[in-house]
Write an enzyme that holds these catalytic residues in place. Structure first.
Site, PDB file in Angstrom:
ATOM      1  N   HIS A  21      34.807  28.809 -24.172  1.00  0.00           N
ATOM      2  CA  HIS A  21      34.691  27.627 -23.314  1.00  0.00           C
ATOM      3  C   HIS A  21      34.065  26.462 -24.069  1.00  0.00           C
ATOM      4  O   HIS A  21      33.284  26.653 -25.002  1.00  0.00           O
ATOM      5  CB  HIS A  21      33.947  27.937 -22.006  1.00  0.00           C
ATOM      6  CG  HIS A  21      32.475  28.154 -22.103  1.00  0.00           C
ATOM      7  ND1 HIS A  21      31.831  29.230 -21.520  1.00  0.00           N
ATOM      8  CD2 HIS A  21      31.476  27.430 -22.681  1.00  0.00           C
ATOM      9  CE1 HIS A  21      30.536  29.140 -21.735  1.00  0.00           C
ATOM     10  NE2 HIS A  21      30.292  28.070 -22.441  1.00  0.00           N
TER      11      HIS A  21
ATOM     12  N   ASP B 106      33.264  33.031 -25.052  1.00  0.00           N
ATOM     13  CA  ASP B 106      34.596  33.219 -24.467  1.00  0.00           C
ATOM     14  C   ASP B 106      35.516  32.028 -24.721  1.00  0.00           C
ATOM     15  O   ASP B 106      36.573  31.914 -24.105  1.00  0.00           O
ATOM     16  CB  ASP B 106      34.483  33.509 -22.960  1.00  0.00           C
ATOM     17  CG  ASP B 106      33.875  32.336 -22.183  1.00  0.00           C
ATOM     18  OD1 ASP B 106      33.536  31.297 -22.797  1.00  0.00           O
ATOM     19  OD2 ASP B 106      33.740  32.458 -20.945  1.00  0.00           O
TER      20      ASP B 106
ATOM     21  N   ASP C 164      28.008  18.795 -18.769  1.00  0.00           N
ATOM     22  CA  ASP C 164      28.112  19.706 -17.630  1.00  0.00           C
ATOM     23  C   ASP C 164      26.766  19.886 -16.943  1.00  0.00           C
ATOM     24  O   ASP C 164      25.741  19.382 -17.422  1.00  0.00           O
ATOM     25  CB  ASP C 164      28.688  21.064 -18.082  1.00  0.00           C
ATOM     26  CG  ASP C 164      28.042  21.591 -19.365  1.00  0.00           C
ATOM     27  OD1 ASP C 164      26.957  21.106 -19.726  1.00  0.00           O
ATOM     28  OD2 ASP C 164      28.618  22.492 -19.988  1.00  0.00           O
TER      29      ASP C 164
ATOM     30  N   GLU D 224      35.943  27.353 -18.425  1.00  0.00           N
ATOM     31  CA  GLU D 224      36.091  28.783 -18.675  1.00  0.00           C
ATOM     32  C   GLU D 224      37.559  29.147 -18.915  1.00  0.00           C
ATOM     33  O   GLU D 224      38.460  28.344 -18.616  1.00  0.00           O
ATOM     34  CB  GLU D 224      35.549  29.562 -17.470  1.00  0.00           C
ATOM     35  CG  GLU D 224      34.063  29.349 -17.198  1.00  0.00           C
ATOM     36  CD  GLU D 224      33.148  30.101 -18.172  1.00  0.00           C
ATOM     37  OE1 GLU D 224      33.516  30.280 -19.345  1.00  0.00           O
ATOM     38  OE2 GLU D 224      32.052  30.526 -17.744  1.00  0.00           O
TER      39      GLU D 224
END
Ligand code: GLP
Length: 260
Positions: free
Chosen positions: A137, A135, A66, A142
């Site tokens: 990810h 979270d 990413d 996300e």
């Protein structure tokens, strides 16, 4: 999904050892590399193997997961620079062998499509290293991400921007709002996935990943559908696992000849 609960040094040895075994048998393997603090012990061990035991990356290629959108080319937190600083610049990758999504492209959507094509043309990723966000990810997929997503533009959650503010002088306003990330389908196409997570803050995400229902709310849970995933965690990250004792006894009884 194999779950290994061990001390960080052991996790690093296992993760790096898996990459070493691959490269010794297939020097031109395609590696998937992740940023974040979690894989750093693995990268340090890879550097040690390179310096002390002749492990070479000269014929290998690598694709990163990413990238932030819009960070200047020389920004220290641009993932292209981070990955060079943390691993690829410390070993002997050939120039041009390490690829990442281009967060400065004029046409970001086209850059994402081209990135997926480049991975496919390279023959796909043999071994993907992953971390996990608090979270749930992976990459920057996300909560709410399509479980079948390709590489694309995403908006970061407040949680992720707050988590990553530590890399931007503890100023959340300096953390970009957008990123490019390999999609969940892109990640799932890797032949072997090794996810490393350490510390108490990851315990719930790890619980969801390993034991939760598969859901876009916890994107990492898609890995339950992958045939070859290894989850490397320390005791703190294992703190909420219902079957922790089972994973421990399974690994303790594992025959030595059976690799990860
Ligand atoms: C970052 C990265 C992820 C990484 C995760 C956890 O935002 N995009 O690839 O796995 O968050 O980072 P860390 O390992 O530093 O906790």
């Amino acid at each position: 999904m194999e779950v290994v609960i061990a001390a960080t040094e052991e996790l690093a040895r296992l993760g790096a050892g898996t990459i070493e075994k691959l490269l010794r048998s297939r020097p031109d393997a395609v590696l998937g590399l992740a940023t974040g603090s979690s894989p750093l012990p693995i990268y340090d061990e890879l550097v040690r193997l390179h310096v002390e035991e002749g492990l070479s990356f000269a014929q290998a290629r690598a694709f990163t997961l990413d990238e932030y959108v819009g960070l200047p080319a020389d920004h220290p937190e641009r993932y292209r620079n981070v990955i060079e600083h943390e691993i690829t610049g410390r070993v002997d990758f050939a120039s041009g062998a390490v690829h990442g999504p281009d967060g400065l492209a004029a046409d970001l959507a086209a850059a994402c499509a081209a990135y997926d094509d480049a991975i496919t043309e390279a023959g796909g990723v043999d071994l993907q290293i992953l971390g996990i966000g608090t979270d749930g990810h992976i990459g920057f997929n996300e909560p709410g991400s399509s479980l079948a997503s390709p590489t694309r533009i995403k908006t970061l959650t407040e949680q992720t921007r707050a988590d990553n503010a530590r890399f931007f002088g503890d100023d959340i306003d300096q953390v970009p709002q957008h990123c490019l990330t390999q999609g969940l389908a892109t990640i799932m196409a890797a032949r072997h996935i090794v996810l490393i997570a350490t510390g108490r803050t990851k315990a719930n995400a790890v619980h969801q990943l390993v034991e939760g229902p598969v859901s876009a709310m916890w994107p990492a849970t898609i890995l339950q559908h992958h045939p070859h995933v290894t989850v490397l965690i320390d005791n703190a990250a294992a703190g909420r696992l219902q079957l922790a004792d089972y994973y421990r006894s399974t690994y303790a009884a594992k025959p030595g000849w059976q690799g990860l």
